[in-house]
Design a protein around this motif. Structure first.
Motif, PDB file in Angstrom:
ATOM      1  N   ARG A 182      23.050  72.052  56.231  1.00 15.06           N
ATOM      2  CA  ARG A 182      24.018  73.136  56.374  1.00 15.06           C
ATOM      3  C   ARG A 182      23.393  74.297  57.138  1.00 15.06           C
ATOM      4  NH1 ARG A 182      24.118  69.504  51.835  1.00 15.06           N
ATOM      5  NH2 ARG A 182      26.205  69.519  50.907  1.00 15.06           N
ATOM      6  N   TYR A 198      26.124  78.794  48.227  1.00 14.61           N
ATOM      7  CA  TYR A 198      27.160  78.089  47.465  1.00 14.61           C
ATOM      8  C   TYR A 198      27.105  78.599  46.030  1.00 14.61           C
ATOM      9  CZ  TYR A 198      30.500  74.325  46.678  1.00 14.61           C
ATOM     10  OH  TYR A 198      31.649  73.614  46.407  1.00 14.61           O
ATOM     11  N   ASP A 225      22.737  77.669  55.008  1.00 18.52           N
ATOM     12  CA  ASP A 225      21.571  77.689  54.133  1.00 18.52           C
ATOM     13  C   ASP A 225      20.312  78.086  54.898  1.00 18.52           C
ATOM     14  OD1 ASP A 225      22.940  76.987  51.845  1.00 18.52           O
ATOM     15  OD2 ASP A 225      22.475  74.855  51.994  1.00 18.52           O
ATOM     16  N   TYR A 271      32.888  70.853  47.714  1.00 19.04           N
ATOM     17  CA  TYR A 271      31.468  70.773  48.048  1.00 19.04           C
ATOM     18  C   TYR A 271      31.244  70.103  49.397  1.00 19.04           C
ATOM     19  CZ  TYR A 271      26.482  69.887  47.649  1.00 19.04           C
ATOM     20  OH  TYR A 271      25.135  69.847  47.886  1.00 19.04           O
ATOM     21  N   ASP A 291      21.016  70.970  45.080  1.00 13.93           N
ATOM     22  CA  ASP A 291      20.554  72.254  45.579  1.00 13.93           C
ATOM     23  C   ASP A 291      21.376  72.683  46.790  1.00 13.93           C
ATOM     24  OD1 ASP A 291      18.994  74.526  45.970  1.00 13.93           O
ATOM     25  OD2 ASP A 291      17.476  73.469  47.146  1.00 13.93           O
ATOM     26  N   ARG A 292      21.839  73.890  46.766  1.00  8.45           N
ATOM     27  CA  ARG A 292      22.393  74.623  47.909  1.00  8.45           C
ATOM     28  C   ARG A 292      21.983  76.068  47.745  1.00  8.45           C
ATOM     29  NH1 ARG A 292      26.980  73.691  50.744  1.00  8.45           N
ATOM     30  NH2 ARG A 292      26.304  75.597  51.819  1.00  8.45           N
ATOM     31  N   GLY A 345      18.172  69.105  54.035  1.00  9.08           N
ATOM     32  CA  GLY A 345      19.442  69.819  54.109  1.00  9.08           C
ATOM     33  C   GLY A 345      20.060  69.758  55.487  1.00  9.08           C
TER      34      GLY A 345
END
Length: 281
Positions: free
Chosen positions: A98, A38, A101, A226, A34-35, A96
């Motif tokens: 990032r 992206y 996100d 990625y 999951d992202r 997560g």
């Protein structure tokens, strides 16, 4: 020990082929990462399509970034998928790392761990048929599995692994055997400290690419892109297994550590890798 396949994210249109071949083979689970910011398919939507195109193989998020999502809606989506697949869903969850996100969803990245704990308290209550609260009634449907779908947590820090014992059913370790053993031990320790019955389910993940050089090159290129955000994509790509012997050795090493399942994660798009990996088992 069960062996699953982590699906590539580069072309969603190919995933039906991957899923149907895996369903016809010796594999236990289809995993999807999951992202948000992206070029990847949304995992719950994609896995719902794949579950409808298969008959026995499990579907698993690896891992779904729960803090980015509305809690009540996520509980409903997961319960629906679990119910409609007859309990074939494993909901792998994580926080997560990032910034982008979190930025686009307005979620403070500094509070994501606390938010996940709060989400789990709500989802466990909803999956058990209880009211949401504050005058709001239950949110269905009832999952196929009493109390909700199987929940696995991914992560590396103790606080992340502790969630396995507090809220979950098992642990996802995206680490080499040399590192995974310590993570498994930590999950088992927390499990005992919380006086949970039995043992946590332990799932390992390793990156693989089998085939001619163009397939391996494709996988390395996709994986490098990625993991660019980490600042060390070359190191990540260097850990990819590219021969049958390496894959067999990794599976055996994880079995020795007590893993219940190994997910062979693919970044290359060639679906013939399903058959090559089946030949390894």
């Amino acid at each position: 020990m069960n062996v699953g396949i982590g699906l590539p994210i580069g072309d969603p249109a190919t995933l039906l082929t991957w899923a149907q071949r895996a369903d016809a083979g010796p594999f236990s689970t289809l995993g999807l990462l999951d992202r948000l910011v992206y070029d990847n398919p949304e995992p719950l939507v994609a896995l719902a399509v794949l579950a409808g195109a298969t008959s026995r193989i499990r579907v698993q998020t690896e891992v779904l970034l729960a803090p980015l999502r509305d809690t009540a809606l996520l509980a409903k989506q997961a319960a629906t998928l679990d119910r409609m697949t007859g309990g074939r869903l494993s909901l792998g969850l994580g926080i997560g790392g990032r910034d982008d996100d979190h930025q686009v969803t307005g979620i403070d990245i500094r509070t994501r761990g606390r938010r996940l704990d709060e989400q789990m308290a709500v989802m466990r209550r909803l999956w058990s048929g209880e009211a949401y609260g504050d005058g709001v009634g239950p949110i269905g449907p009832e999952p196929a599995r009493p109390g909700g779908p199987e929940v696995l947590f991914g992560g590396f820090k103790p606080a992340a692994i502790e969630r396995v014992a507090r809220w979950g059913d098992g642990f996802l370790a995206a680490a080499a055997p040399s590192w995974a053993g310590g993570l498994f031990d930590t999950a088992r320790r927390f499990w005992k400290e919380y006086d949970r019955d039995g043992e946590p389910r332990l799932v390992a993940q390793v990156n693989v690419a089998l085939g001619p050089e163009d397939v391996i090159h494709d996988a390395r290129t996709n994986m490098h892109a990625y993991y660019t955000f980490t600042g060390m994509p070359d190191r990540m790509v260097a850990g990819m297994l590219t021969t049958p012997a390496e894959v067999r050795d990794a599976i055996a090493a994880f079995a020795d550590l007590g893993a219940d399942e190994v997910m062979l994660y693919c970044y290359g798009l060639d679906p013939n890798q399903v058959d090559r990996l089946a030949d390894v088992l």
